[in-house]
Design an enzyme around this catalytic site. Structure first.
Site, short mmCIF file in Angstrom:
data_model
loop_
_atom_site.label_atom_id
_atom_site.label_comp_id
_atom_site.label_asym_id
_atom_site.label_seq_id
_atom_site.Cartn_x
_atom_site.Cartn_y
_atom_site.Cartn_z
N GLY A 149 19.01 69.23 18.31
CA GLY A 149 19.06 70.68 18.48
C GLY A 149 19.90 71.35 17.42
O GLY A 149 20.62 72.31 17.69
N SER A 207 22.23 66.21 22.14
CA SER A 207 23.51 65.83 22.71
C SER A 207 24.57 66.81 22.22
O SER A 207 24.88 66.87 21.02
CB SER A 207 23.87 64.41 22.24
N ILE A 216 27.51 65.05 20.57
CA ILE A 216 27.39 64.71 19.13
C ILE A 216 27.50 66.00 18.31
O ILE A 216 28.15 66.02 17.27
CB ILE A 216 26.06 63.99 18.85
N LYS A 226 20.35 88.04 0.39
CA LYS A 226 20.63 87.19 -0.78
C LYS A 226 19.58 87.47 -1.85
O LYS A 226 18.40 87.19 -1.65
CB LYS A 226 20.58 85.72 -0.33
N PRO A 265 17.13 84.31 -10.15
CA PRO A 265 16.50 85.23 -9.20
C PRO A 265 15.39 84.54 -8.41
O PRO A 265 14.84 83.53 -8.85
CB PRO A 265 15.88 86.29 -10.11
N VAL A 295 20.29 60.28 23.52
CA VAL A 295 19.22 59.28 23.48
C VAL A 295 19.83 57.94 23.05
O VAL A 295 20.50 57.86 22.01
CB VAL A 295 18.09 59.72 22.53
C1 LIG Z 1 27.40 70.29 2.62
C2 LIG Z 1 26.07 70.81 3.06
C3 LIG Z 1 25.69 72.10 2.69
C4 LIG Z 1 24.43 72.57 3.07
N1 LIG Z 1 24.01 73.81 2.65
C5 LIG Z 1 22.76 74.24 2.93
C6 LIG Z 1 22.30 75.52 2.52
O1 LIG Z 1 23.01 76.31 1.91
N2 LIG Z 1 21.04 75.87 2.84
C7 LIG Z 1 20.21 75.06 3.55
O2 LIG Z 1 19.05 75.41 3.78
N3 LIG Z 1 20.65 73.87 4.00
C8 LIG Z 1 21.88 73.45 3.71
N4 LIG Z 1 22.31 72.24 4.17
C9 LIG Z 1 21.44 71.48 5.05
C10 LIG Z 1 21.53 72.05 6.45
O3 LIG Z 1 22.84 71.96 6.93
C11 LIG Z 1 20.60 71.28 7.39
O4 LIG Z 1 19.34 71.16 6.82
C12 LIG Z 1 20.45 72.02 8.69
O5 LIG Z 1 21.70 72.29 9.26
C13 LIG Z 1 19.63 71.22 9.67
O6 LIG Z 1 20.32 70.10 10.11
P1 LIG Z 1 19.63 69.18 11.20
O7 LIG Z 1 19.18 70.05 12.30
O8 LIG Z 1 18.64 68.33 10.52
O9 LIG Z 1 20.83 68.24 11.66
P2 LIG Z 1 22.09 68.50 12.62
O10 LIG Z 1 22.59 69.90 12.54
O11 LIG Z 1 23.05 67.41 12.31
O12 LIG Z 1 21.51 68.30 14.08
C14 LIG Z 1 21.24 67.02 14.59
C15 LIG Z 1 20.96 67.14 16.06
O13 LIG Z 1 20.59 65.87 16.58
C16 LIG Z 1 21.33 65.62 17.76
N5 LIG Z 1 21.44 64.17 17.96
C17 LIG Z 1 21.77 63.22 17.04
N6 LIG Z 1 21.74 62.00 17.62
C18 LIG Z 1 21.38 62.19 18.92
C19 LIG Z 1 21.18 61.33 20.03
N7 LIG Z 1 21.33 60.01 19.94
N8 LIG Z 1 20.81 61.87 21.21
C20 LIG Z 1 20.63 63.22 21.36
N9 LIG Z 1 20.82 64.08 20.33
C21 LIG Z 1 21.19 63.56 19.13
C22 LIG Z 1 22.66 66.32 17.52
O14 LIG Z 1 23.34 66.55 18.72
C23 LIG Z 1 22.15 67.61 16.88
O15 LIG Z 1 21.73 68.51 17.89
C24 LIG Z 1 23.57 71.76 3.83
C25 LIG Z 1 23.98 70.49 4.24
C26 LIG Z 1 25.21 70.00 3.84
C27 LIG Z 1 25.62 68.62 4.25
#
Ligand SMILES: Cc1cc2nc3c(=O)[nH]c(=O)nc-3n(C[C@H](O)[C@H](O)[C@H](O)COP(=O)(O)OP(=O)(O)OC[C@H]3O[C@@H](n4cnc5c(N)ncnc54)[C@H](O)[C@@H]3O)c2cc1C
Length: 507
Positions: free
Chosen positions: A14, A41, A44, A80, A100, A188
């Site tokens: 999520g 979770s 997490i 932006k 741009p 999970v």
């Molecule tokens: C330093 C940095 C800067 C960034 N800057 C940008 C930016 O400027 N622009 C941009 O587009 N993107 C950027 N990103 C990428 C962006 O942060 C991610 O693409 C975005 O937040 C999506 O993350 P996610 O949902 O894939 O993962 P997460 O936010 O990590 O979510 C993972 C989810 O999985 C759940 N989960 C994991 N394991 C389990 C389990 N076993 N059971 C149940 N739930 C579980 C967690 O609870 C969480 O809800 C950046 C990333 C980093 C590291």
């Protein structure tokens, strides 16, 4: 007969990726009997960074029918115009440049920019700095919002800055309240497989079984399904991109009377720092290579750069840079950080999330909800990652920054020979005075980054012959009057409001 779209989709995770995917799938197929369940979770938690976007985010909200006045104030969001790069080149006159987002109004100036950059590449003394040619650079420099009034017939293309936690919460509310997405909280712990290797169900720590027909791995860098159950290989990009860590620290905006409308990417000793302006604070983070600087020194350098001394808490993150071999494997799709990550220099991660889900929707529908188009989908997504990666690698390859004492980072990036064939072709065309626009078109890479982006990057760092080799333009050169272009852009910019004022319509 049951509609083939009437599938049960289960999303693990999520974060922003999970909720974006949930919204897009439910928006597309809930009317045809599909169900979408998202399990996450809270213990997490989410990564909670990723606060700059490309214009794809506007298309995303438009597709969901959510107006800016609904989501922007709720997420502390700002406009932006693009990204400005500072300190990546020490060449006088090229200490910074603006990248741009391409827009229709560029048709008035782009050809002149391409012409001048090519003339300068062949040693002619003409102005070829990208900031002189594009309206968004001027809007950003004067802190204006990219919102055209009714009487101005050119819409700029723009992205946003936003609070990552608030966007996730906003999308969660929209998905559960308006799109019928079922939300389960739980961790999970196991994955149940069917005889054919497909995923049958996710099993939580309290032994709940969540079954489905199709699963989305949005579990972040943990990649629970793709790294774990499906064992899909991860292809690292560490040979091409050195940065693998970040230290993040929000601050109050130094000058509350001003609201920038651009992301700032400033080079530091072993990486770069972002400055993302929100309505309530600034997001800052130093993205660096842990082979060149350790976490403590990186935090110290960030604090110095921000001028915050010991105040405020910094958060340290590791980044898994690369991509899974196949984003669609069996009956599962990897989305977000579980799918892959290119460092955030061009803020492309959420762009890829949206593009992947939309392309999946198209491929799954075209194949009548079977994996018929899985291979071509995977090939397209892989090419997208590599196309974007090459553009980011180019920033490092052509940098002209001096290294700090004892840190061999910028020179090592310049010396890096791990370049794709496409990137080599782009650089060869540039350095040999070729027609780069034609070359980008021949390579088919303009759909990842346009000719304007490539020219802006290479010209923006001053990738031209040394000053000693630059001669006055002869009769064979058409002189484009840059002051005339400036007047045109100045007059266009008169139509745009100050950024803070433009956002005040949401109050
Ligand atoms: C330093 C940095 C800067 C960034 N800057 C940008 C930016 O400027 N622009 C941009 O587009 N993107 C950027 N990103 C990428 C962006 O942060 C991610 O693409 C975005 O937040 C999506 O993350 P996610 O949902 O894939 O993962 P997460 O936010 O990590 O979510 C993972 C989810 O999985 C759940 N989960 C994991 N394991 C389990 C389990 N076993 N059971 C149940 N739930 C579980 C967690 O609870 C969480 O809800 C950046 C990333 C980093 C590291």
């Amino acid at each position: 007969m049951t509609d083939p779209a009437a599938k049960d989709f289960v999303i693990l995770g999520g974060g922003t990726a999970g909720w974006m995917a949930a919204c897009l799938l439910a928006n597309q197929w809930r009317g045809r009997g599909a169900t979408v369940t998202l399990i996450e979770s809270k213990e997490i938690g989410i990564i909670g960074v990723g606060e700059g976007s490309t214009p794809q985010l506007k298309a995303f909200f438009d597709r969901l029918g959510i107006a800016e006045r609904e989501w922007m104030p709720a997420c502390d969001a700002t406009y932006k115009n693009g990204i400005s790069f500072h300190g990546w080149s020490n060449r006088p006159g090229y200490e910074s440049y603006f990248h741009p987002f391409p827009a229709p109004i560029d048709n008035h100036t782009a050809a002149k920019f391409f012409y001048n950059t090519r003339a300068r590449r062949t040693g002619r003394d003409v102005d070829a700095h990208p900031d002189r040619f594009f309206l968004p650079a001027l809007l950003a420099a004067t802190e204006k919002a990219p919102i055209a009034p009714e009487h101005f017939p050119f819409e700029p293309t723009y992205g946003y800055h936003f609070d990552a936690h608030k966007v996730g919460a906003f999308l969660a509310d929209h998905a559960t309240e308006n799109l019928g997405v079922r939300h389960i909280e739980g961790r999970v712990e196991n994955v149940e497989r069917a005889d054919n290797g497909d995923i049958a169900a996710l099993i939580t720590e309290d032994r709940s079984r969540i079954a489905g027909n199709f699963f989305l791995d949005c579990s972040g860098f943990r990649a629970i399904l793709f790294n774990g159950a499906l064992d899909e290989p991860f292809l690292p990009f560490s040979d091409n991109l050195f940065n693998d860590s970040a230290v993040v620290m929000p601050t109050t905006r130094a000058d509350q009377t001003r609201l920038p409308s651009q992301t700032k990417a400033t080079a530091l000793s072993a990486g770069w720092v972002w400055d993302i302006p929100l309505t309530t604070r600034s997001g800052n983070g130093y993205v660096y290579s842990s082979s060149h600087i350790d976490a403590e020194a990186a935090e110290c350098e960030l604090r110095q750069h921000l001028g915050v001394g010991d105040t405020g808490e910094a958060r340290h993150l590791k980044m898994r840079v690369g991509r899974v071999r196949n984003s669609w494997s069996h009956n599962a799709l990897a989305i977000g950080l579980s799918q892959g990550f290119l460092e955030p220099l061009e803020a492309t991660a959420l762009h890829i999330v949206i593009a992947t889900v939309e392309q999946f929707i198209g491929s799954f529908e075209a194949g009548d909800f079977t994996p018929e188009h899985r291979d071509s989908f995977n090939a397209d997504i892989a090419a997208r990652y590599e196309g974007i990666r090459d553009y980011i690698v180019c920033h490092y390859k052509v940098n002209r920054r001096e290294d700090a004492a004892g840190i061999d980072y910028w020179a090592a990036n310049r010396a890096n020979q791990n370049l794709s064939d496409d990137l080599k072709s782009v650089l060869t065309s540039w350095y040999t005075g070729g027609d780069l626009t034609a070359e980008i078109s021949r390579l088919g890479i303009g759909k990842y980054y346009s000719a304007i982006s490539w020219h802006s990057l290479l010209a923006g760092y001053g990738t031209f012959p040394d000053d000693a080799k630059i001669t006055p333009p002869g009769d064979d050169i058409v002189i484009h009057d840059v002051s005339e272009i400036q007047r045109f852009l100045d007059r266009c910019a008169l139509n745009f409001d100050d950024h803070a004022q433009a956002l005040s319509v949401f109050d």
